[in-house]
Write an enzyme that holds these catalytic residues in place. Structure first.
Site, PDB file in Angstrom:
ATOM      1  N   GLU A  46       0.838  -1.214   0.000  1.00 18.63           N
ATOM      2  CA  GLU A  46       0.000   0.000   0.000  1.00 18.63           C
ATOM      3  C   GLU A  46       0.872   1.263   0.000  1.00 18.63           C
ATOM      4  O   GLU A  46       0.481   2.305   0.522  1.00 18.63           O
ATOM      5  CB  GLU A  46      -0.968   0.025   1.199  1.00 18.63           C
ATOM      6  CG  GLU A  46      -1.823  -1.213   1.364  1.00 18.63           C
ATOM      7  CD  GLU A  46      -2.818  -1.427   0.227  1.00 18.63           C
ATOM      8  OE1 GLU A  46      -2.918  -0.571  -0.653  1.00 18.63           O
ATOM      9  OE2 GLU A  46      -3.493  -2.478   0.238  1.00 18.63           O
ATOM     10  N   GLY A  47       2.038   1.183  -0.613  1.00 19.29           N
ATOM     11  CA  GLY A  47       2.989   2.298  -0.611  1.00 19.29           C
ATOM     12  C   GLY A  47       3.906   2.161   0.584  1.00 19.29           C
ATOM     13  O   GLY A  47       3.440   2.052   1.721  1.00 19.29           O
TER      14      GLY A  47
END
Length: 603
Positions: free
Chosen positions: A411-412
């Site tokens: 998710e980054g």
């Protein structure tokens, strides 16, 4: 619950410059009867279907992951966020967080499969699909009849998601796009039948999203790599996906041409706050296991839970879990309320949800970083409490530690999210959505003035803590404002300064969330009933002040010189000083004694 929506709720990032009253935040103690019933149903599913099979998950039983996902679908857990029109339960954002929270602690393998399917596998179609696409695909995804995967990452395109090389070329008859390329780290690839695929059409600046139906009996140029051998989340199916002249009908383009990057970024915003939720019950379970072991394990004829060194660990673990939960549900309700406001104004559910989540993208990044790092620390300390046994596969800590590690990457990465949180805040300020300039100028004027030497009345609970929070916000405005003034648009190139500013921002939001939740609950349950929660709120703030001081000092001495540097360091000292320091050992002991007595995480 649109009737409870306050139209004046803070916009994303405004927590930094506007006061939030405790009555205006949502806490887990505010769950409705419906939400409590859903939580209990999910906990029961976790205890029945996931926890007893942990050994099989750790042995890479991918079929079990798929089977358990189907059972979750039958019970409606995969469709909590999906509107009823498309076969889901149509519940609010808080409820979707709740399900993600309590279903994710049995094993990271199932948690990843669940998150990938309900979030990035289903949500892009729900939020960006045409009516025909939603009717065709979403009901089967919501009920677990078919599973979703999200094909974005490539060998050369990780954090720089828009740099992917996978191509999409329109066929001569104009009926299909021909996809060629390679994707990697694709969760659920081994059993998914609906792939969200991102590819570039011609020389387009941005990638485009497509919906691909995959049938292993008719692979259509799709080849799956072998299952990856991973540090953790071992029974989460993770494969490379190769496309060789794969045909996707033109009507399966998702949103518009070149809209893929926007889809990817907005999907990640939701994914980030959901990832924070997915780490919460894992911390509760780790703490409970650690407390039970510490109470049972005797050394020197004494339970190790009696030793101060162990009490310190348990108290810090519980404090992070409590504050992480406080901040996560605070933000979730803000998002839910913002969605309700937009729907009341006539926006479609799609647009309302997209804009509602986007509004709080800063908070989503903050939570992703803070809670993913807390669960890693929690599992690490859990191993330490278990000692040598913690390193053994026979105890739960070893797998918990391995599963937690991925949360700081997907998710980054946390590094990217740190940069994003401050970057997005600056952009909001430039658009006039968050007034940073005037408060920053006031702080600059205050630095030039003579400080007050009056002794305030701190007799009211949290009065000093809330004053300190206000001063910590001034620290951020002082450091970030001066850095922005010095570097302007070039600030984004100074990543170490942005990281320091982000660490300050994160600690402010988390500490404030813990204090506001506790203050709200003291007002309704009484101070005696919240003794340990008060201790946790104070302990977290004390730790936050230390972290903020370190990061602010690092920033100041790295970009300021001479009189400016001396003035800012004096300001930092003024803004981080307690009039009455808390007894930190006493706070920790208060928390640890409660955990010991309850023999579990009990907050």
């Amino acid at each position: 619950m649109a009737e409870t929506v306050n139209k004046d709720i803070l916009r994303g990032g405004q927590f930094l410059v506007k006061e939030t009253k405790c009555e205006d935040i949502f806490t887990p103690e505010d769950f409705t009867e419906e939400q409590t019933m859903m939580r209990d149903a999910v906990k029961e599913f976790n205890e029945r279907e996931i926890i007893p099979n942990k050994t099989r998950f750790e042995a890479k039983d991918y079929a079990l992951t798929e089977e358990t996902m189907r059972k979750a679908g039958e019970l409606g857990f995969l469709g909590v966020a999906v509107p009823e029109t498309y076969g889901g339960l149509g519940m609010g954002f808080v409820s979707t967080m709740l399900v993600c929270d309590y279903i994710s602690s049995g094993t990271g393998s199932f948690s990843t499969a669940f998150g990938a399917h309900t979030g990035i596998g289903t949500m892009p179609i729900t939020l960006y699909g045409t009516e025909e696409q939603k009717q065709k695909y979403v009901p089967a995804l919501a009920m677990g009849e078919r599973f979703g995967a999200y094909c974005l990452t490539e060998p050369g395109a990780g954090s720089d998601a828009n740099s992917g090389k996978t191509t999409a070329e329109l066929t001569e008859d104009g009926k299909h796009y021909k996809i060629n390329g390679q994707k990697m780290w694709i969760s659920n690839a081994g059993f998914a039948e609906i792939f969200i695929v991102f590819a570039r059409i011609g020389d387009d600046k941005n990638i485009t999203g497509f919906i691909l139906e995959y049938d292993k009996n008719n692979p259509n140029g799709v080849t799956l790599g072998e299952e990856e051998h991973k540090l953790g989340i071992r029974a989460s199916s993770t494969r490379q996906v190769f496309f060789n002249d794969t045909l996707i009908p033109v009507e399966n383009m998702l949103s518009e041409r070149g809209g893929g990057f926007k889809i990817a970024m907005n999907a990640l915003n939701v994914g980030r706050i959901k990832l924070a939720a997915a780490c919460l019950d894992s911390q509760r379970r780790i703490i409970t296991d650690a407390v039970k072991y510490a109470n049972e394990r005797k050394q020197f004829k004494t339970s190790i839970s009696e030793f101060g060194a162990i009490k310190m660990k348990l108290a810090e673990m519980a404090t992070s879990a409590y504050v992480g939960e406080s901040a996560s549900y605070r933000a979730a309700k803000n998002i839910e309320d913002r969605i309700a406001i937009r729907e009341a104004e006539g926006n479609s559910h799609q647009d309302a949800e997209l804009k509602g989540v986007e509004e709080y993208a800063i908070e989503c990044s903050i939570l992703k970083v803070a809670v993913s790092e807390d669960v890693q620390n929690c599992s690490d300390e859990g191993i330490q409490i278990f000692g040598g046994m913690g390193f053994s596969e026979e105890t739960p800590m070893e797998a918990a530690w391995r599963d937690a590690r991925i949360a700081r990457i997907y998710e980054g990465t946390n590094e990217i999210n740190r940069l994003l949180s401050v970057g997005m805040l600056v952009k909001k300020a430039m658009k006039g959505h968050v007034d940073l300039l005037n408060p920053a100028m006031k702080v600059a004027d205050e630095l030039m003035g003579i400080p007050s030497f009056d002794t305030p009345d701190y007799s009211e609970l949290f009065s000093e803590e809330k004053e300190i929070l206000g001063k910590l916000k001034k620290v951020f405005l002082m450091v970030a404002g001066s850095a922005l003034q010095k570097f302007g648009p070039e600030l984004e190139k100074h990543q170490q300064l942005l990281t320091a500013a982000s660490n300050i921002l994160i600690e402010i939001y988390m500490a404030e969330s813990g204090i506001l939740r506790t203050e709200k609950n003291v007002k309704r349950f009484g101070e005696a009933a919240q003794k340990e929660q008060i201790a946790m709120a104070k302990l977290y703030l004390y730790n936050a002040v230390e972290i903020i001081t370190q990061n602010a000092r690092e920033g100041i001495i790295s970009f300021a010189e001479g009189d400016e540097q001396r003035m800012m360091l004096m300001g930092l000292k003024r803004f981080t000083k307690y009039a009455n320091y808390p007894n930190v050992v006493e706070l920790r002991n208060t928390i640890a004694e409660k955990l010991k007595a309850e023999n579990q995480y009990c907050f």
